[in-house]
Design a protein around this motif. Sequence first.
Motif, short mmCIF file in Angstrom:
data_model
loop_
_atom_site.label_atom_id
_atom_site.label_comp_id
_atom_site.label_asym_id
_atom_site.label_seq_id
_atom_site.Cartn_x
_atom_site.Cartn_y
_atom_site.Cartn_z
N THR A 79 0.84 -1.20 0.00
CA THR A 79 0.00 0.00 0.00
C THR A 79 0.87 1.26 0.00
OG1 THR A 79 -0.09 -0.26 2.39
CG2 THR A 79 -1.99 -1.04 1.13
N ARG A 106 0.27 -7.29 0.96
CA ARG A 106 -1.04 -7.37 1.58
C ARG A 106 -2.08 -7.84 0.57
NH1 ARG A 106 -4.68 -2.35 3.36
NH2 ARG A 106 -5.92 -3.09 1.62
N GLY A 107 -2.84 -8.83 0.98
CA GLY A 107 -3.91 -9.34 0.12
C GLY A 107 -3.51 -10.50 -0.76
N THR A 109 -2.84 -13.98 -2.14
CA THR A 109 -3.27 -15.34 -1.82
C THR A 109 -2.94 -16.26 -2.98
OG1 THR A 109 -5.10 -16.76 -1.17
CG2 THR A 109 -5.63 -14.93 -2.64
N ASN A 114 -8.41 -13.38 -5.09
CA ASN A 114 -7.98 -12.20 -4.33
C ASN A 114 -9.15 -11.23 -4.21
OD1 ASN A 114 -6.59 -9.83 -3.44
ND2 ASN A 114 -6.50 -9.24 -5.60
N THR A 115 -9.32 -10.70 -3.02
CA THR A 115 -10.40 -9.72 -2.81
C THR A 115 -9.86 -8.38 -2.33
OG1 THR A 115 -10.70 -10.53 -0.54
CG2 THR A 115 -12.10 -11.50 -2.27
N ASP A 116 -8.56 -8.23 -2.32
CA ASP A 116 -7.94 -7.01 -1.79
C ASP A 116 -7.29 -6.24 -2.95
OD1 ASP A 116 -6.38 -5.07 -0.56
OD2 ASP A 116 -5.81 -6.36 1.11
N THR A 117 -7.77 -5.03 -3.22
CA THR A 117 -7.22 -4.30 -4.36
C THR A 117 -5.76 -3.91 -4.14
OG1 THR A 117 -8.08 -2.23 -3.44
CG2 THR A 117 -9.44 -3.36 -5.11
N ALA A 118 -5.31 -3.92 -2.89
CA ALA A 118 -3.87 -3.67 -2.66
C ALA A 118 -3.05 -4.74 -3.38
CB ALA A 118 -3.57 -3.68 -1.16
N THR A 120 -4.27 -6.57 -5.91
CA THR A 120 -4.61 -6.51 -7.34
C THR A 120 -3.62 -5.65 -8.12
OG1 THR A 120 -6.95 -6.68 -6.77
CG2 THR A 120 -6.42 -5.86 -8.99
N TYR A 167 -0.64 -12.32 5.16
CA TYR A 167 -1.81 -12.56 6.00
C TYR A 167 -1.54 -13.52 7.15
CZ TYR A 167 -5.26 -9.85 3.45
OH TYR A 167 -5.99 -8.83 2.90
#
Lengths: 174, 195
Positions: A79, A106-107, A109, A114-118, A120, A167
Amino acid sequence: MTETSNAHLSPETFVAEFKKHGVSHVVWLPDSETNFLYVLMKAEPSLTLVAVSREGLAFSTAAGLYAGGKTPVILIQNTGMMESGDSMRGWGMGLKIPVVMMVGYRGYTRHGVNTDTAATYTERFLNAFGINYYLVESDADADRISVAFEEAKRTQRPVAVLVGDEYHGFTTKP
Amino acid sequence: MIDTAELLKIFNRHRGDAIVVPGRGGRHWVNISGKPDLDVPLGDPAMGGHASFALGLAMALPHRKIVLFDSEGDIMMGMGVLATIAEQKPANFYHFMLDNECYATTGGQPVPNAKAVKYDALAKGAGYPDAYAFDNLETFETNVERILSKPGPVFVALKVNPEVNNTPIGQRKKWLKRSALQSIEALRREIGIAT
């Protein structure tokens, strides 16, 4: 990735790599789950910790340390790295600073979606700047950290190590 | 208000063998300094980073005096650097800040709360042991030698005349006599660091 006894990422691995490559200063801003690493770095007499308040300042600090003959490493989260684009461009790439940046991914997987735009945008961001990167998920990937240090020195450019255990956090060796 | 070139000429008399990061004073300093290999004029790699670059130099070279001429616009972009510098306590670091109350290179628009911000108070509040503010050349001249003889980190806020430039960037006269990279390489050679 097979599930073996090496399927965790230990802070000792990072500190060992820092020492192996002559790192003198860790310029950093804490990210989630790195407290084990912080405790180890603080106890390591060969490392000086420089805490910054915004990730962009890590690149100019590292540039000054390098200009003065030291070997800094940057430790930030993805980030903050994305917030730092112009500093990375001007102070890192523009001044040809051979610095390795350890980036908490961060994020990230390996499984599922992936559900975290960081996460993405992390690799897209690095690709946009043409910065090479290496993914480290466990101690078995430690040699990639060495590759990053050697590449930064050879190319006189920042190189990223993406810490893909974000994570779960660093774990201590059993 | 202080004339930046005159201020730098006075500082130059007390410079000794200090390494100077001239920051926003660079366009004048390159014509004043007699020790270009100990100067690190960088132009503007990315605004807001001069103080942390100079901090890095000071930490890497604890036996050399490091003098920075920062700007209030740069400080505004990364004010947290004051806390980082205060925490690291580099005894060899002298942080001068040229405050023209505006973004002179973009046409002179005011920085936030331009006339009211007390930068010396901010530095003291961040943990600098010593911080000063001068708005005239005579007081600066009287105090600069004493300030440079104190252990750092020291912060000095200086009210300077704005030198507003409205010329499009591509048409401006280049003032750097060598590139930022060349300056860093020259410094590293001068102080015996392998390049």
